[in-house]
Write a protein that holds these residues in place. Structure first.
Motif, PDB file in Angstrom:
ATOM      1  N   PRO A 103       0.841  -1.202   0.000  1.00 47.13           N
ATOM      2  CA  PRO A 103       0.000   0.000   0.000  1.00 47.13           C
ATOM      3  C   PRO A 103       0.877   1.255   0.000  1.00 47.13           C
ATOM      4  O   PRO A 103       2.053   1.210   0.345  1.00 47.13           O
ATOM      5  N   ASP A 104       0.278   2.379  -0.339  1.00 47.05           N
ATOM      6  CA  ASP A 104       1.029   3.626  -0.424  1.00 47.05           C
ATOM      7  C   ASP A 104       1.144   4.352   0.905  1.00 47.05           C
ATOM      8  O   ASP A 104       2.026   5.188   1.096  1.00 47.05           O
ATOM      9  N   GLY A 105       0.224   4.060   1.810  1.00 51.61           N
ATOM     10  CA  GLY A 105       0.241   4.756   3.090  1.00 51.61           C
ATOM     11  C   GLY A 105      -0.491   3.957   4.151  1.00 51.61           C
ATOM     12  O   GLY A 105      -1.173   2.970   3.848  1.00 51.61           O
ATOM     13  N   GLN A 106      -0.344   4.382   5.385  1.00 56.91           N
ATOM     14  CA  GLN A 106      -0.916   3.659   6.507  1.00 56.91           C
ATOM     15  C   GLN A 106      -2.106   4.400   7.092  1.00 56.91           C
ATOM     16  O   GLN A 106      -2.181   5.631   7.061  1.00 56.91           O
ATOM     17  N   LEU A 107      -3.031   3.625   7.644  1.00 55.85           N
ATOM     18  CA  LEU A 107      -4.118   4.162   8.443  1.00 55.85           C
ATOM     19  C   LEU A 107      -3.798   3.934   9.912  1.00 55.85           C
ATOM     20  O   LEU A 107      -3.211   2.916  10.278  1.00 55.85           O
ATOM     21  N   ALA A 108      -4.197   4.878  10.757  1.00 59.37           N
ATOM     22  CA  ALA A 108      -3.956   4.765  12.197  1.00 59.37           C
ATOM     23  C   ALA A 108      -5.208   5.187  12.944  1.00 59.37           C
ATOM     24  O   ALA A 108      -5.970   6.045  12.485  1.00 59.37           O
ATOM     25  N   ASP A 109      -5.414   4.571  14.097  1.00 59.84           N
ATOM     26  CA  ASP A 109      -6.568   4.920  14.916  1.00 59.84           C
ATOM     27  C   ASP A 109      -6.558   6.416  15.232  1.00 59.84           C
ATOM     28  O   ASP A 109      -5.528   6.972  15.629  1.00 59.84           O
ATOM     29  N   GLY A 110      -7.687   7.064  15.037  1.00 56.10           N
ATOM     30  CA  GLY A 110      -7.791   8.494  15.303  1.00 56.10           C
ATOM     31  C   GLY A 110      -7.423   9.386  14.140  1.00 56.10           C
ATOM     32  O   GLY A 110      -7.666  10.605  14.193  1.00 56.10           O
ATOM     33  N   GLN A 111      -6.834   8.810  13.099  1.00 54.08           N
ATOM     34  CA  GLN A 111      -6.483   9.594  11.914  1.00 54.08           C
ATOM     35  C   GLN A 111      -7.751  10.175  11.289  1.00 54.08           C
ATOM     36  O   GLN A 111      -8.813   9.535  11.284  1.00 54.08           O
ATOM     37  N   VAL A 112      -7.654  11.383  10.765  1.00 57.27           N
ATOM     38  CA  VAL A 112      -8.794  12.028  10.120  1.00 57.27           C
ATOM     39  C   VAL A 112      -8.505  12.189   8.629  1.00 57.27           C
ATOM     40  O   VAL A 112      -7.467  12.750   8.244  1.00 57.27           O
ATOM     41  N   ILE A 113      -9.402  11.681   7.821  1.00 57.37           N
ATOM     42  CA  ILE A 113      -9.333  11.838   6.373  1.00 57.37           C
ATOM     43  C   ILE A 113     -10.397  12.852   5.985  1.00 57.37           C
ATOM     44  O   ILE A 113     -11.573  12.677   6.321  1.00 57.37           O
ATOM     45  N   THR A 114      -9.994  13.915   5.296  1.00 48.64           N
ATOM     46  CA  THR A 114     -10.933  14.974   4.926  1.00 48.64           C
ATOM     47  C   THR A 114     -11.142  14.974   3.422  1.00 48.64           C
ATOM     48  O   THR A 114     -10.181  14.977   2.644  1.00 48.64           O
ATOM     49  N   VAL A 115     -12.400  14.962   3.020  1.00 45.38           N
ATOM     50  CA  VAL A 115     -12.737  15.038   1.602  1.00 45.38           C
ATOM     51  C   VAL A 115     -13.982  15.908   1.460  1.00 45.38           C
ATOM     52  O   VAL A 115     -14.948  15.769   2.217  1.00 45.38           O
ATOM     53  N   ALA A 116     -13.933  16.824   0.530  1.00 45.99           N
ATOM     54  CA  ALA A 116     -15.068  17.723   0.266  1.00 45.99           C
ATOM     55  C   ALA A 116     -15.544  18.399   1.545  1.00 45.99           C
ATOM     56  O   ALA A 116     -16.743  18.562   1.770  1.00 45.99           O
ATOM     57  N   GLY A 117     -14.606  18.776   2.398  1.00 47.15           N
ATOM     58  CA  GLY A 117     -14.930  19.471   3.628  1.00 47.15           C
ATOM     59  C   GLY A 117     -15.530  18.609   4.716  1.00 47.15           C
ATOM     60  O   GLY A 117     -15.971  19.122   5.753  1.00 47.15           O
ATOM     61  N   THR A 118     -15.525  17.306   4.519  1.00 47.24           N
ATOM     62  CA  THR A 118     -16.106  16.373   5.475  1.00 47.24           C
ATOM     63  C   THR A 118     -15.012  15.496   6.080  1.00 47.24           C
ATOM     64  O   THR A 118     -14.186  14.945   5.348  1.00 47.24           O
ATOM     65  N   ASP A 119     -15.015  15.386   7.406  1.00 46.98           N
ATOM     66  CA  ASP A 119     -14.022  14.588   8.107  1.00 46.98           C
ATOM     67  C   ASP A 119     -14.532  13.166   8.344  1.00 46.98           C
ATOM     68  O   ASP A 119     -15.670  12.964   8.785  1.00 46.98           O
ATOM     69  N   LEU A 120     -13.661  12.202   8.063  1.00 51.64           N
ATOM     70  CA  LEU A 120     -13.917  10.804   8.407  1.00 51.64           C
ATOM     71  C   LEU A 120     -12.811  10.365   9.359  1.00 51.64           C
ATOM     72  O   LEU A 120     -11.623  10.454   9.022  1.00 51.64           O
ATOM     73  N   THR A 121     -13.197   9.918  10.532  1.00 54.91           N
ATOM     74  CA  THR A 121     -12.232   9.495  11.536  1.00 54.91           C
ATOM     75  C   THR A 121     -12.037   7.990  11.480  1.00 54.91           C
ATOM     76  O   THR A 121     -13.007   7.218  11.448  1.00 54.91           O
ATOM     77  N   VAL A 122     -10.786   7.571  11.460  1.00 55.59           N
ATOM     78  CA  VAL A 122     -10.440   6.154  11.423  1.00 55.59           C
ATOM     79  C   VAL A 122     -10.575   5.563  12.822  1.00 55.59           C
ATOM     80  O   VAL A 122      -9.979   6.057  13.779  1.00 55.59           O
ATOM     81  N   LEU A 123     -11.365   4.500  12.927  1.00 55.91           N
ATOM     82  CA  LEU A 123     -11.504   3.751  14.170  1.00 55.91           C
ATOM     83  C   LEU A 123     -10.914   2.365  13.953  1.00 55.91           C
ATOM     84  O   LEU A 123     -11.405   1.598  13.121  1.00 55.91           O
ATOM     85  N   HIS A 124      -9.838   2.045  14.667  1.00 48.54           N
ATOM     86  CA  HIS A 124      -9.247   0.707  14.549  1.00 48.54           C
ATOM     87  C   HIS A 124     -10.151  -0.279  15.276  1.00 48.54           C
ATOM     88  O   HIS A 124     -10.359  -0.170  16.488  1.00 48.54           O
ATOM     89  N   THR A 125     -10.712  -1.238  14.526  1.00 41.65           N
ATOM     90  CA  THR A 125     -11.676  -2.186  15.086  1.00 41.65           C
ATOM     91  C   THR A 125     -11.275  -3.620  14.731  1.00 41.65           C
ATOM     92  O   THR A 125     -11.917  -4.282  13.923  1.00 41.65           O
ATOM     93  N   PRO A 126     -10.183  -4.121  15.328  1.00 38.09           N
ATOM     94  CA  PRO A 126      -9.726  -5.466  14.990  1.00 38.09           C
ATOM     95  C   PRO A 126     -10.744  -6.528  15.390  1.00 38.09           C
ATOM     96  O   PRO A 126     -11.626  -6.297  16.215  1.00 38.09           O
ATOM     97  N   GLY A 127     -10.577  -7.705  14.811  1.00 33.43           N
ATOM     98  CA  GLY A 127     -11.428  -8.841  15.128  1.00 33.43           C
ATOM     99  C   GLY A 127     -11.720  -9.646  13.876  1.00 33.43           C
ATOM    100  O   GLY A 127     -11.354 -10.811  13.769  1.00 33.43           O
ATOM    101  N   HIS A 128     -12.382  -9.028  12.896  1.00 32.65           N
ATOM    102  CA  HIS A 128     -12.573  -9.690  11.611  1.00 32.65           C
ATOM    103  C   HIS A 128     -11.230  -9.846  10.911  1.00 32.65           C
ATOM    104  O   HIS A 128     -10.983 -10.835  10.221  1.00 32.65           O
ATOM    105  N   ALA A 129     -10.390  -8.856  11.097  1.00 27.45           N
ATOM    106  CA  ALA A 129      -9.005  -8.878  10.628  1.00 27.45           C
ATOM    107  C   ALA A 129      -8.210  -8.001  11.586  1.00 27.45           C
ATOM    108  O   ALA A 129      -8.765  -7.092  12.202  1.00 27.45           O
ATOM    109  N   PRO A 130      -6.900  -8.248  11.717  1.00 28.05           N
ATOM    110  CA  PRO A 130      -6.123  -7.502  12.721  1.00 28.05           C
ATOM    111  C   PRO A 130      -6.092  -6.002  12.483  1.00 28.05           C
ATOM    112  O   PRO A 130      -6.066  -5.219  13.426  1.00 28.05           O
ATOM    113  N   GLY A 131      -6.087  -5.607  11.212  1.00 35.69           N
ATOM    114  CA  GLY A 131      -6.010  -4.187  10.880  1.00 35.69           C
ATOM    115  C   GLY A 131      -7.321  -3.604  10.405  1.00 35.69           C
ATOM    116  O   GLY A 131      -7.339  -2.570   9.745  1.00 35.69           O
TER     117      GLY A 131
END
Length: 209
Positions: A103-131
């Protein structure tokens, strides 16, 4: 104009532990008329690219690295220039589908991805898969859960790299804490809400999915 959510369903296969199954996947596109992100590039890079259209694709975000959720990610990235983002704990699964690629980059818990002025917060939720991660967009009143939470219960935990107590803890701590009206947009099948699923936690535990 704020961000909107576009949706398409793509079809292909999921392979793990020596088995292969036919599956239909939800692909989510979040953005406006100018830019967007794709959540889970499944099966058909050309169809996803067509749905994005002339918009700038800022990122291909992977909720986890099972083959059916990432098989089209490198091709979509190559066609659009968008980076593929994945939580590093899922690199072993990624390598089963894309050996020799990363992959080109990593996701981390609490990271915020912003698109079109809207924030999406990454929630690390292992179980189905570790990451495994979910993406919470409060302005849109929704959470994209990949295969962590479905209408009717947790994602499957019967195969390699998965664990039932871990997914239950992820759902309890990270997802059921969200507002009840939050719409749950899943990796497969129909949507639900946090409020609809929350009362069934003890049933899931008793069933031991």
């Amino acid at each position: 104009m704020g961000a909107r959510i576009d949706h398409l369903v793509t079809s292909g296969t999921f392979s793990l532990d020596g088995g292969t199954w036919d599956v239909d996947n939800n692909v989510w596109i979040v953005g406006d008329d100018t830019e967007a992100i794709v959540i889970d590039a499944a099966h058909d890079a050309a169809a996803i690219k067509a749905a994005v259209g002339r918009r700038t694709l800022k990122a291909v975000v992977c909720t986890h690295a099972h083959s059916d959720h990432v098989d089209a990610a490198p091709a979509l990235s190559a066609a659009t220039g968008a980076p593929v983002l994945l939580h590093p704990d899922d690199l072993p699964l990624w390598k089963l589908t894309h050996p020799g690629e990363a992959p080109d980059g990593q996701l981390a818990d609490g990271q915020v991805i912003t698109v079109a002025g809207t924030d999406l917060t990454v929630l690390h939720t292992p179980g189905h898969a570790p990451g495994a991660v979910c993406l919470y967009a409060p302005d849109l009143g929704t959470v994209f859960t990949g295969d962590t939470l479905f209408k009717g219960g947790p994602g499957a935990t019967g195969r390699s790299f998965s664990d039932f107590p871990t997914i239950v803890e992820s759902i309890r701590e990270r997802l059921l804490a969200l507002p009840p009206a939050t719409v749950v947009r899943t990796g497969h099948g129909e949507a639900t809400t946090i409020g609809e699923e929350a009362p069934h936690l003890q049933e899931w535990i008793a069933r031991g999915h």
